[in-house]
Write an enzyme that holds these catalytic residues in place. Structure first.
Site, PDB file in Angstrom:
ATOM      1  N   HIS A 645       0.852  -1.190   0.000  1.00 42.03           N
ATOM      2  CA  HIS A 645       0.000   0.000   0.000  1.00 42.03           C
ATOM      3  C   HIS A 645       0.888   1.240   0.000  1.00 42.03           C
ATOM      4  CE1 HIS A 645      -2.900   3.030   1.162  1.00 42.03           C
ATOM      5  NE2 HIS A 645      -2.140   3.328   2.197  1.00 42.03           N
ATOM      6  N   HIS A 698      -9.827  11.302   5.032  1.00 40.30           N
ATOM      7  CA  HIS A 698      -9.519  12.417   5.926  1.00 40.30           C
ATOM      8  C   HIS A 698     -10.748  13.123   6.468  1.00 40.30           C
ATOM      9  CE1 HIS A 698      -5.442  12.078   4.201  1.00 40.30           C
ATOM     10  NE2 HIS A 698      -5.154  12.339   5.455  1.00 40.30           N
TER      11      HIS A 698
HETATM   12  N1  GLN Z   1      -2.097  -0.280   7.304  1.00 41.05           N
HETATM   13  C1  GLN Z   1      -1.977   1.088   7.693  1.00 41.05           C
HETATM   14  C2  GLN Z   1      -3.316   1.605   8.175  1.00 41.05           C
HETATM   15  O1  GLN Z   1      -4.295   1.231   7.641  1.00 41.05           O
HETATM   16  C3  GLN Z   1      -1.469   1.941   6.550  1.00 41.05           C
HETATM   17  C4  GLN Z   1      -1.267   3.367   6.979  1.00 41.05           C
HETATM   18  C5  GLN Z   1      -0.581   4.263   5.964  1.00 41.05           C
HETATM   19  O2  GLN Z   1      -0.648   4.065   4.801  1.00 41.05           O
HETATM   20  N2  GLN Z   1       0.060   5.287   6.427  1.00 41.05           N
HETATM   21  O3  GLN Z   1      -3.414   2.417   9.076  1.00 41.05           O
HETATM   22 ZN    ZN Z   2      -1.941   4.996   3.378  1.00 40.76          ZN
END
Ligand code: GLN
Ligand code: ZN
Length: 764
Positions: A645, A698
């Site tokens: 991610h 957000h």
């Molecule tokens: N796995 C993390 C979360 O969901 C990813 C956070 C991020 O990308 N900063 O909080």
């Molecule tokens: Zn993130």
């Protein structure tokens, strides 16, 4: 006689006094006078520390209530028109309200944009200019702070962000060349410098950090043009550069009408000699020998050796300093009561760095005998660190030396893995998932705090966390999501959580560094060889998986992000630390897989921000960063699906590297750009699966199904539908449950609608 100074000091205070003052002011609990008084006390404390360290100058103008770049927008009358700042006559309390609304937005206007300050984790407020921006001087605050400093009786050296960097770092709304504003901006700098001259200021520090970047001819010419305005009626100017070797710009810099230059001798010690040889005979050379970006004690012997060849030649013209502003380091090490002595002896925060500067100056000016004792202490600490068994693990080093024994590639190419994974997971078209965290409720935070304080037992805590996991799984089952997560209730922070379980990491109580405004981060410190003594997440992942027949993703933080969001060792290359982290994560992937977890996500949100400032160095970073990620993932068998991610960064210029990471699925944040970010992935023909974020996490706003459908329609236009997932932009930890459930329900329904539509399309 060498002189000493600093480029800037942390503003937040040793116990984050400024943060708490700002936040109470914003809540209306602290009056303007209270806020001012706290700020003034912090400034005078910082100046007194510099006086106590016997620096030749105290540095002023480095304080800010929010951000120093924002202050320059105000100082030069360049606040965006949309805020109607300019012609307003206001009282002091309204001044503050207006100032903070630039940074934080107000009912009428969104905030000015914020972005990262070079390769640091500090964020500045981007100046917003357009072709009718008219600069003027609004120096009341700046001059008041200068008066304050001058009253302390030391020589005061004010700091300004230079005109060319200020312009370069700004953004323009209309499509016009911002260099057209250069003359009028430089003219205002000239006015301000005249004023400082009248106030008997001898030296001004003028920061031009953009020399750390790749600059084209037009920008190099801009320096010549801008500084021509600053030829006379001004204090002497020390042009400061940092974060890079800047010798390639020597011919430009040495022709500027300034009186000295500061160079970063921590990142680029090799530039000292070339600069001594290049500068005009009357210039001073300020050499940044103490690391302003990291927390390690200075090797004073080494610094003295580095300086030795130039001391006599430069004489009075030698200035000593930290490499850059100390803004990027925590304030005070002495107050860290919980950190053990061995680790503490390796470290120096801002206050301690001032002391180091003093010792170096004494060694040079009065001879090493005058500081023999201090040098001996330093030498012993450096030796102890070099030989410490807590720093060095032969087992870890042996593993790193034989990295080749680990194949960084998966057993088979993506196409084969995809088939095997599909057979195992049997996921529908457009599978739905989330990024990992679910709401960190007050309840969760309270139990964590109580556990940390020892008020509840480990067993009770584990039990409570299981309840939260069960709740998260139930919610996801009810929603009908396809791939579930355990919700990360047990994690306060995605780096800290793993760091606490890895050998080689240390944590501070007060090691806060300003990230933006009142927000501070407390990066853990990687002090030694990193390894994983025992499984870190297998219990929670297995527990979550035991509650459902749907696949639950195991959630890990990737090696590059672990590195990027920590203070890292300065006694080995970053790359080596990255590989150690990679192996530790790899061990965890292996154990998760053995425990039957079929999908493992290795988050790399900080992958892009590790990119070096200069393009010429990108590829070597990307090579080892990609390798670190692959090493951590390649232990997965073909039918274990690896996700990664990334979020809130520009991906399009590093797409080949992202593809080379070869994750089976990447989930990325895209909704804020209305899927525009995906265009790059489409053009590049990104080969594996992608989950573009369909809603911004957000805000508590719940987007409609129609909105999400429209975004996914855009996504299917660039990525084949068989390779698309549906998910939010990022983790949901800052959200509340009600809006989370509603938004995810819309997301799941969006997937259902689209699947039906596709079935109809296929059957026609
Ligand atoms: N796995 C993390 C979360 O969901 C990813 C956070 C991020 O990308 N900063 O909080
Ligand atoms: Zn993130």
């Amino acid at each position: 006689m060498a002189h000493t100074h600093i480029l800037g000091y942390p503003r937040i205070g040793a116990r984050r006094g400024l943060k708490f003052a700002l936040e109470s002011f914003w809540k209306g609990e602290l009056a303007v006078e209270g806020l001012q008084a706290i700020a003034q006390a912090l400034r005078s404390e910082n100046w007194q520390k510099q006086q106590q360290a016997e620096l030749s100058f105290i540095t002023a103008g480095d304080f800010s209530f929010y951000d120093h770049v924002l202050d320059h927008s105000v100082l030069f009358g360049a606040t965006p028109q949309r805020f109607g700042w300019r012609d307003k006559v206001r009282e002091e309390k309204d001044y503050f309200a207006d100032y903070f609304s630039l940074a934080r937005g107000n009912a009428q206007q969104p905030a000015m944009e914020m972005t990262k300050w070079f390769d640091t984790n500090y964020h500045y407020i981007v100046p917003e200019l357009n072709n009718d921006t008219r600069f003027s001087i609004n120096a009341h605050d700046y001059l008041t702070q200068l008066d304050e400093a001058q009253r302390l009786g030391s020589k005061v050296k004010p700091v300004l962000l230079g005109p060319v960097s200020l312009l370069y770092l700004s953004k323009t709304k209309d499509n016009f060349n911002k260099l057209e504003l250069l003359n009028s901006l430089a003219e205002q700098y000239a006015h301000l410098l005249r004023e400082l001259h009248q106030r008997k200021i001898e030296w001004v520090q003028i920061d031009e950090p953009i020399f750390a970047l790749d600059l084209d001819e037009a920008w190099l010419k801009a320096f010549e043009r801008a500084y021509a305005w600053l030829r006379s009626n001004r204090p002497k100017l020390l042009l400061t550069t940092y974060f890079a070797n800047v010798t390639r710009y020597q011919s430009v810099i040495t022709h500027l009408p300034v009186d000295g230059v500061h160079i970063d001798a921590v990142r680029a010690p090799e530039q000292i000699g070339p600069w001594v040889n290049a500068i005009p005979g009357h210039w001073v050379l300020s050499i940044g020998v103490i690391d302003g970006r990291n927390v390690w004690r200075n090797d004073l012997d080494k610094s003295l050796q580095l300086l030795h060849p130039w001391v006599e030649r430069l004489g009075e013209r030698l200035w000593l300093a930290p490499s850059c502003s100390l803004l990027h380091t925590p304030v005070n090490l002495a107050q860290e009561a919980l950190l053990d002595d061995e680790i503490k002896s390796c470290l120096a925060f801002a206050d301690e760095k001032l002391h180091e500067l003093n010792i170096l100056a004494k060694a040079i000016n009065l001879g090493v005998a005058s500081v023999a004792e201090e040098l001996a202490v330093s030498r012993a600490a450096i030796m102890a660190r070099a030989n410490s068994s807590r720093v060095h693990s032969t087992a870890v080093k042996a593993r790193i030396e034989h990295l080749d024994q680990f194949d960084e590639n998966r057993a088979h190419p993506f196409a084969i893995r995809q088939a095997q994974q599909q057979q195992r997971l049997n996921l529908p078209l457009l599978p739905t998932t989330t990024i990992g965290s679910f709401p960190q409720t007050a309840e969760i935070r309270t139990s964590r705090a109580r556990f940390k304080k020892g008020e509840i037992s480990e067993a009770d805590y584990a039990n409570t966390m299981q309840q939260h996991i069960r709740y998260a799984i139930e919610q996801q089952e009810n929603l009908g999501l396809d791939v579930l997560v355990h919700g990360e209730a047990e994690r306060n922070d995605m780096v800290e959580y793993f760091g606490e379980q890895l050998a080689g990491y240390a944590f501070t109580e007060y090691g806060w560094v300003q990230s933006y405004g009142s927000r501070c981060v407390k990066p853990p410190i990687i002090f030694g060889d990193v390894y994983r003594p025992k499984p870190m997440t297998v219990d929670t992942a297995s527990y979550a998986q035991s509650l459902t027949a749907k696949p639950v993703k195991g959630m890990l933080t990737g090696p590059v992000t672990m590195l990027q969001w920590s203070f890292v060792r300065d006694d080995q290359p970053r790359k080596t630390t990255a590989m150690q982290l990679a192996l530790a994560i790899r061990d965890e992937v292996d154990d998760l897989q053995k425990a039957g977890i079929a999908i493992i996500q290795i988050d790399e949100p900080a992958f892009r921000e590790g990119l070096p400032l200069q393009r010429a160095q990108w590829q070597s970073y990307l090579d080892w960063a990609v390798r670190a990620f692959k090493l951590s993932a390649s232990v997965a068998s073909d039918d274990t699906q690896i996700h990664t991610h990334m979020c809130y960064s520009e991906f399009n210029d590093i797409l080949p590297a992202i593809a080379a990471m070869d994750a089976d699925v990447i989930t990325i944040e895209t909704s804020r750009s209305q899927m525009e970010l995906l265009d790059g992935f489409g053009e590049f023909a990104y080969p594996n699966q992608i989950g573009p974020g369909v809603y911004d996490i957000h805000s508590p706003r719940v987007p409609s199904i129609a909105e999400m459908e429209a975004l996914m329609q855009r996504a299917t236009a660039v990525i084949p539908v068989e390779r698309l997932w549906i998910n939010p932009d990022c983790g949901l930890k800052t959200r509340g449950w009600p809006e989370t459930v509603q938004a995810l329900q819309h997301m799941v329904n969006t997937a259902k609608n689209l699947r039906e539509g596709l079935l109809v399309a296929i059957s026609n």
